[in-house]
Design a protein around this motif. Sequence first.
Motif, mmCIF file in Angstrom:
data_model
loop_
_atom_site.group_PDB
_atom_site.id
_atom_site.type_symbol
_atom_site.label_atom_id
_atom_site.label_comp_id
_atom_site.label_asym_id
_atom_site.label_seq_id
_atom_site.Cartn_x
_atom_site.Cartn_y
_atom_site.Cartn_z
ATOM 1 N N ARG A 107 1.461 -8.032 5.690
ATOM 2 C CA ARG A 107 0.099 -7.624 4.846
ATOM 3 C C ARG A 107 0.733 -7.104 3.668
ATOM 4 N NH1 ARG A 107 -4.093 -5.791 8.700
ATOM 5 N NH2 ARG A 107 -5.044 -5.115 6.753
ATOM 6 N N GLU A 108 -0.204 -7.509 2.804
ATOM 7 C CA GLU A 108 -0.008 -6.800 0.946
ATOM 8 C C GLU A 108 -1.396 -5.629 0.969
ATOM 9 O OE1 GLU A 108 1.451 -9.533 -1.165
ATOM 10 O OE2 GLU A 108 3.055 -9.980 -0.622
ATOM 11 N N ILE A 109 -1.019 -4.658 0.553
ATOM 12 C CA ILE A 109 -2.767 -4.142 0.357
ATOM 13 C C ILE A 109 -2.409 -3.125 -1.085
ATOM 14 C CG2 ILE A 109 -3.498 -3.717 2.633
ATOM 15 C CD1 ILE A 109 -2.681 -0.385 2.348
ATOM 16 N N THR A 110 -2.851 -2.410 -1.488
ATOM 17 C CA THR A 110 -2.569 -1.204 -2.959
ATOM 18 C C THR A 110 -3.615 -0.073 -2.646
ATOM 19 O OG1 THR A 110 -2.524 -3.808 -4.020
ATOM 20 C CG2 THR A 110 -3.461 -1.634 -5.256
ATOM 21 N N PRO A 118 7.053 -0.255 -0.543
ATOM 22 C CA PRO A 118 5.965 -0.257 -1.949
ATOM 23 C C PRO A 118 6.871 -0.713 -2.792
ATOM 24 C CG PRO A 118 7.493 1.996 -1.769
ATOM 25 C CD PRO A 118 8.030 0.711 -0.571
ATOM 26 N N SER A 119 5.644 -1.066 -3.668
ATOM 27 C CA SER A 119 6.182 -2.024 -5.176
ATOM 28 C C SER A 119 6.955 -0.485 -6.047
ATOM 29 C CB SER A 119 5.031 -2.721 -5.933
ATOM 30 O OG SER A 119 4.214 -1.701 -6.360
ATOM 31 N N GLY A 120 6.500 0.453 -6.119
ATOM 32 C CA GLY A 120 7.205 1.406 -6.816
ATOM 33 C C GLY A 120 8.050 2.353 -6.873
ATOM 34 N N GLY A 121 8.205 3.538 -6.692
ATOM 35 C CA GLY A 121 8.662 4.382 -6.395
ATOM 36 C C GLY A 121 8.335 4.699 -5.385
ATOM 37 N N ALA A 122 7.681 5.101 -4.559
ATOM 38 C CA ALA A 122 7.633 5.743 -2.835
ATOM 39 C C ALA A 122 8.500 5.310 -2.182
ATOM 40 C CB ALA A 122 5.986 4.920 -2.686
ATOM 41 N N GLN A 123 8.354 5.921 -1.103
ATOM 42 C CA GLN A 123 9.592 5.771 -0.425
ATOM 43 C C GLN A 123 8.983 4.534 0.914
ATOM 44 O OE1 GLN A 123 11.470 8.862 1.605
ATOM 45 N NE2 GLN A 123 12.957 7.564 2.205
#
Length: 83
Positions: free
Chosen positions: A4-7, A48-53
């Motif tokens: 699943r992908e969510i934003t 995550p796609s960014g800097g989150a863990q």
Amino acid sequence: MQQREITDQENTAWTCVQAYAALNSAAAEKATNIVESNEGKVPVVCTPSGGAQTVRLELDKNWLEELSDEQLEQEITAKQQSS
């Protein structure tokens, strides 16, 4: 492997997959049965796609079909706040 992908509200894209889902069908089912808790929960890893863990969740085994995007986002947020 189903995922699943969510934003979320911070525009972080999350990809969530059940642990061991990349294994072949029989092995994945066996692994799921082994790690499933007494409450019917399975481990789910959200990356995550960014800097989150990365976040590891325990969700109902039917999370792919029955958990809404909003509920999945709430689970991720709650786990981040408790870590």
